[in-house]
Scaffold this motif. Structure first.
Motif, PDB file in Angstrom:
ATOM      1  N   PRO A   5       0.825  -1.211   0.000  1.00  0.00           N
ATOM      2  CA  PRO A   5       0.000   0.000   0.000  1.00  0.00           C
ATOM      3  C   PRO A   5       0.859   1.260   0.000  1.00  0.00           C
ATOM      4  O   PRO A   5       1.036   1.900   1.025  1.00  0.00           O
TER       5      PRO A   5
ATOM      6  N   PHE B 272      -1.254   6.823  -9.577  1.00  0.00           N
ATOM      7  CA  PHE B 272      -2.596   6.608 -10.141  1.00  0.00           C
ATOM      8  C   PHE B 272      -3.642   7.318  -9.296  1.00  0.00           C
ATOM      9  O   PHE B 272      -4.702   6.770  -9.049  1.00  0.00           O
TER      10      PHE B 272
ATOM     11  N   SER C 292      -5.264   8.365  -5.832  1.00  0.00           N
ATOM     12  CA  SER C 292      -5.177   7.682  -4.549  1.00  0.00           C
ATOM     13  C   SER C 292      -5.735   6.269  -4.665  1.00  0.00           C
ATOM     14  O   SER C 292      -6.560   5.862  -3.867  1.00  0.00           O
ATOM     15  N   LEU C 293      -5.306   5.534  -5.662  1.00  0.00           N
ATOM     16  CA  LEU C 293      -5.743   4.147  -5.798  1.00  0.00           C
ATOM     17  C   LEU C 293      -4.887   3.279  -4.877  1.00  0.00           C
ATOM     18  O   LEU C 293      -3.668   3.310  -4.941  1.00  0.00           O
ATOM     19  N   TRP C 294      -5.592   2.515  -4.030  1.00  0.00           N
ATOM     20  CA  TRP C 294      -4.850   1.696  -3.068  1.00  0.00           C
ATOM     21  C   TRP C 294      -5.031   0.219  -3.395  1.00  0.00           C
ATOM     22  O   TRP C 294      -5.874  -0.138  -4.211  1.00  0.00           O
ATOM     23  N   VAL C 295      -4.235  -0.605  -2.701  1.00  0.00           N
ATOM     24  CA  VAL C 295      -4.377  -2.053  -2.890  1.00  0.00           C
ATOM     25  C   VAL C 295      -5.714  -2.516  -2.305  1.00  0.00           C
ATOM     26  O   VAL C 295      -6.326  -1.819  -1.512  1.00  0.00           O
ATOM     27  N   ASN C 296      -6.136  -3.738  -2.703  1.00  0.00           N
ATOM     28  CA  ASN C 296      -7.434  -4.237  -2.272  1.00  0.00           C
ATOM     29  C   ASN C 296      -7.298  -5.083  -1.010  1.00  0.00           C
ATOM     30  O   ASN C 296      -6.902  -6.250  -1.064  1.00  0.00           O
ATOM     31  N   PHE C 297      -7.662  -4.491   0.120  1.00  0.00           N
ATOM     32  CA  PHE C 297      -7.530  -5.207   1.387  1.00  0.00           C
ATOM     33  C   PHE C 297      -8.577  -6.298   1.573  1.00  0.00           C
ATOM     34  O   PHE C 297      -8.590  -6.983   2.587  1.00  0.00           O
ATOM     35  N   ASN C 298      -9.479  -6.442   0.604  1.00  0.00           N
ATOM     36  CA  ASN C 298     -10.464  -7.524   0.700  1.00  0.00           C
ATOM     37  C   ASN C 298      -9.953  -8.806   0.063  1.00  0.00           C
ATOM     38  O   ASN C 298     -10.631  -9.817   0.106  1.00  0.00           O
TER      39      ASN C 298
ATOM     40  N   LEU D 283      -3.709 -10.361  -1.170  1.00  0.00           N
ATOM     41  CA  LEU D 283      -3.008  -9.287  -0.483  1.00  0.00           C
ATOM     42  C   LEU D 283      -2.721  -9.673   0.967  1.00  0.00           C
ATOM     43  O   LEU D 283      -1.682  -9.337   1.517  1.00  0.00           O
ATOM     44  N   TRP D 284      -3.654 -10.421   1.568  1.00  0.00           N
ATOM     45  CA  TRP D 284      -3.397 -10.895   2.939  1.00  0.00           C
ATOM     46  C   TRP D 284      -2.121 -11.724   2.949  1.00  0.00           C
ATOM     47  O   TRP D 284      -1.318 -11.639   3.874  1.00  0.00           O
TER      48      TRP D 284
END
Lengths: 474, 174
Positions: free
Chosen positions: A143, A148, A150-156, A160-161
């Motif tokens: 993160p 891009f 404020s495009l963030w990684v997908n914590f869902n 990513l976990w």
């Protein structure tokens, strides 16, 4: 004060003294490398060369070099990833969970097992990174503020976990391992004769003196690290299993996955520890430290986890039937009787049937049998991951897209290559680092060495001779 | 300034423990004890207080947890709200894994770094070991010698009487 237990076997045999432990463990580090070690390293380096070349092909020509197709978009890469992560788990398990449970038999093997963890996680991490196709953009999974907007990684996303789980696991394991090494580096530093060795180990030992205060804090740190690493181990493989379990593919979205994967991880990890330990104790003459008692204890863990894995396989089948979901039912019948039946039955033979042989005490205490079965378990666990991934993917909801997966030689090359990488790292570790945790073995020596230590009459002992070694053999 | 120490060398942990008790009972201040491994029970006889590192770990973990939750809620809930997989913007259950990992990471690293700082260990070429055998098989009790105050022969006899196999002197340049 000390006595020899009538029911427990000693953990250190051969009537060792503290100094013997130092000598026996440091010998490998101080002596010139022996021919067998050099030969093994040469073989491992060939594996490493295969790895480098396969990775070069993968990166230069792209993921198309692998045998993946539109239906089976993940095959050997994720199989190898999960397999390696699983192998890594035994190290932290031995050092953390067994420390919390006050299992003294961990002391002789925890160092090498933790090294195995670190190297296995390095091998594991190669696969998802390479599977990205453009590993130089791997930092995109973090993160970080980017261009891009404020495009963030997908914590869902479980993927990513994984990023967080694996990197935390790796760094915490590394720190845990290093802290354990500091006192032993100090021992080597104080014995070193050459200027390079003395400087190198002086830096590595971080000016450790072994003062009572430092030891007191050191033990607190070890205990707390074990306390936080224990749920960490369980969480890492749980999260790895969620890569599958949160999907909709038949055969993957199973709630049993987290505990079942964790048991499988411990199972394969202990098998790998056994494989390595049986070789290490022989090559480095550590039979008095890694005894049959240790092998037997590990084999008991293998029976337990192997049986859990067996129960999990059966449960999956039962739930597929009981759920009345035809896709789920088909997935499991296809596993056992479809085109990949051989993989399924290899898995069943290696993971469910062979480890049950350890119920026999004679087999449990036989080094040859243990070595062979540990290899079987490693193969079986690789097939387990392969079966879960490929058999589920190759035939899912849409029969028109059904396909088979055939690995390319680059697939094989990357896999065999990581084994080369693993052994290169392990052999370098075994040569330059103390393979057995000397400080911890010394700490259990008095209570578990099979030697009766007579306490000295201390108050009036002005005579030197009174206080020389008073070890009496049993 | 040079500091002078008398070192009592012992070769058994039980002898060492009673020796520490006896030395302290005789009114001697022990500067430090060095051992090749953690001797159990030494904290009590030396009067070492329980380490407060667990508190550091707890606070570190708390920081990590708060940071992780804040980061995820702010990033996916406020800075770039996006619905993924039909989940709400702030999907707490799926934030738990990352929160847990960062809690552990912060707890472990804050504790370990504090341990390095308070124990004064860092990569260094300097070696402060009083007697090199203390990282091998001997237990070393160091007692600071105060010029004109310490009676050397009495101290020597006292150490001997508690079971020291050797008594040495050592000067340390500070």
């Amino acid at each position: 004060m000390q006595h020899v237990s009538p029911i427990r076997e000693p953990l250190v045999t051969g009537g060792k003294t503290y100094h013997d432990i130092t000598e026996d463990v440091c010998r490998q580090v101080e002596a010139k490398p022996n021919a067998r070690w050099a030969a093994a390293l040469a073989v491992a380096l060939v594996g490493l060369a295969i790895f480098i070349y396969s990775v070069y092909r993968t990166l230069f020509y792209g993921i198309g070099e692998w045998g993946l197709n539109k239906t089976v978009g993940w095959a050997w890469d994720i199989t190898n990833f999960v397999w390696w992560v699983g192998i890594g788990h035994a190290g932290t398990l031995i050092s953390a969970i067994l420390l919390l449970f006050r299992q003294k038999w961990r002391t002789s093997i925890n160092r090498a097992a933790e090294a195995m963890t670190i190297f296995a996680v390095i091998c594991a991490a190669m696969f998802p990174v390479l599977h990205m196709g453009r590993p130089w953009l791997a930092y995109w999974v973090l993160p970080l503020p980017n261009t891009f907007g404020s495009l963030w990684v997908n914590f869902n996303s479980p993927l990513l976990w994984d990023v967080f789980a694996i990197s935390t696991y790796f760094s915490v394991s590394l720190v845990f391992w290093y802290i354990g090494l500091i006192p032993d580096f100090a021992t080597i530093r104080d014995r070193a004769t050459g200027p390079i060795a003395r400087r190198a180990y002086a830096v590595l030992s971080m000016n450790w003196t072994g003062s009572a205060k430092a030891w007191s804090r050191y033990e607190t740190v070890s205990l707390i690290l074990a306390g936080v690493a224990t749920p960490l181990v369980l969480s890492v493989h749980t999260i790895v299993s969620m890569d599958f379990a949160t999907s909709v593919i038949p055969g993957w979205h199973t709630t049993i996955f987290p505990p079942y994967f964790v048991a499988g991880a411990i199972f394969s990890g202990f098998a790998m520890v056994l494989t390595l330990m049986i070789i290490t104790r022989k090559t480095f003459k550590l039979e008095d430290y890694i005894t049959l008692e240790h092998v037997e204890s590990m084999n008991k863990v293998i029976i337990l986890t192997g049986s859990i894995v067996g129960v999990a396989y059966t449960t999956e089948f039962f739930i597929a039937w009981y759920s009345q979901v035809e896709y789920e039912q088909y997935a499991f019948i296809n596993r056992a009787t479809g085109p990949y039946w051989w993989a399924y039955w290899s898995m069943m033979t290696c993971n469910v049937i062979t480890p049950q042989l350890f119920w026999f005490r004679k087999i449990r205490r036989s080094l040859t049998a243990t070595f062979i079965i540990s290899i079987f378990v490693n193969i079986g666990m690789w097939f387990e991951r392969f079966v879960i991934i490929v058999t589920s993917l190759h035939r899912d909801y849409l029969p028109s897209s059904w396909a088979m997966f055939y690995p390319s030689w680059v697939d094989v090359g990357v896999y065999v290559g990581t084994i080369g990488l693993f052994f290169t790292l392990f052999l370098l570790f075994a040569k330059f680092f103390p393979v057995v945790n000397m400080a911890e073995v010394k700490a259990i020596l008095k209570s578990s060495s099979g030697v009766v230590h007579t306490p000295h009459n201390t108050m009036h002992g002005t005579d030197k001779n009174l206080n020389t070694n008073t070890h009496h053999n049993e | 300034m040079n500091k002078k120490f008398v070192l009592g060398i012992y070769d058994d942990e039980d002898v060492l423990l009673t020796a520490i008790e006896n030395m302290r009972a005789a009114g001697t201040k022990i500067y430090e004890v060095f051992s090749p491994y953690p001797v159990h029970g030494i904290d009590d006889v030396l009067g070492i207080k329980r380490s407060r590192l667990p508190i550091v770990a707890f606070l570190g973990g708390l920081t990590g947890m708060s940071f992780a939750l804040w980061m995820q809620i702010w990033m996916l809930g406020f800075d770039w709200p996006m619905i993924i997989g039909g989940k709400p913007h702030i999907a707490l259950p799926s934030f738990i894994p990352v929160t847990f990992e960062l809690t552990v990471l912060f707890a472990a690293f804050s504790m370990v770094i504090t341990f390095f700082i308070v124990t004064n260990i860092r990569p260094s070429l300097r070696v402060n070991v009083f007697d090199k055998r203390s990282t091998d098989d001997k237990f070393v009790m160091a007692i600071e010698v105060k010029e004109g105050v310490t009676d050397m022969s009495a101290l020597n006899n006292l150490l001997r009487s508690t079971g020291a196999i050797e008594v040495n002197e050592k000067e340390v340049v500070k």
